[in-house]
Write an enzyme that holds these catalytic residues in place. Structure first.
Site: not given
Length: 229
Positions: A38, A116, A119, A181
């Protein structure tokens, strides 16, 4: 040559870290030497009086990689601000040379690498006079293609289409989209798959249920998300 994929999202708190962890875990379960990196993180977590890059720590633990999380992030800022503001608040700035050198150091230890972002696609890493660094600049610096994480529910069509077009206008290749989700019983969620595919021309390569501990995706399709870097 290592193969990598850069994870972007339609916005903050969409599930980039969650999906990144599941992807690295899946690759390692399939027998591939897959790591994680990251470049920039904002919002250190305080645990027992010590600050830690929580996102990186989560991915490493999810993928069962035993290592110091600070070894997998180039810039980790305490404030949970946009990276350009967090850096300014700490009297420093994001440096592309460091990101490039850390990327090379980390990728030398793996055959596959999940990187990754932070934002959304237009997230600024540096906004100083004429010195502008946006997330796509980092993606291009590392020579990577992207995998987009988007929420499954109402409103995602607009944000996903805009993100895909913004990325493509920067010359980035969007290899696929993951809906996070996801509820297969929800008619909106199901319809969003077809709508997003039709409006962007980019395939939904996986859906991830809430609190899922794995990502369901065929091995061949998963490997297609990675390109040589």
């Amino acid at each position: 040559m290592v193969k990598g994929v850069f994870i972007i999202a339609t916005g903050t708190d969409v599930g980039k870290t969650y999906v990144s962890g599941l992807l690295v875990k899946k690759m390692r379960e399939l027998g591939f030497c897959c790591g994680y990196y990251k470049p920039v993180l904002s919002g250190l977590e305080e645990v027992n009086g010590k600050f830690t890059p929580g996102d990186v720590d989560f991915v490493l633990k999810t993928a069962n990689i035993s290592a110091d999380p600070y070894d997998f992030v180039s810039f980790a800022f305490k404030p949970a601000f946009s990276p350009h503001l967090a850096a300014r608040y700490e009297n420093t700035s994001v440096d592309l040379d460091k990101i490039k050198s850390d990327f090379i150091r980390i990728k030398n230890d793996y055959d596959y690498l999940v990187v990754e972002g932070a934002g959304g696609i237009a997230c600024p890493f540096k906004l100083e006079n004429q010195d502008l660094i946006l997330l796509p600049d980092v993606v291009k610096l590392l020579g990577m293609d992207v995998l987009l994480v988007a929420p499954a529910g109402l409103g995602t069509i607009n944000s996903t289409v805009l993100t895909v077009h913004f990325a493509q206008n920067f010359g980035l290749k969007v290899r696929g989209i993951v809906l996070n989700n996801f509820d297969e019983k929800n008619v909106i969620h199901r319809d969003n798959i077809n709508a997003i595919n039709k409006l962007t021309g980019v395939n939904i390569v996986a859906t991830v249920k809430k609190f899922a501990d794995s990502i369901i995706i065929e091995k061949e399709l998963l490997l297609e998300m990675f390109k040589e870097v």
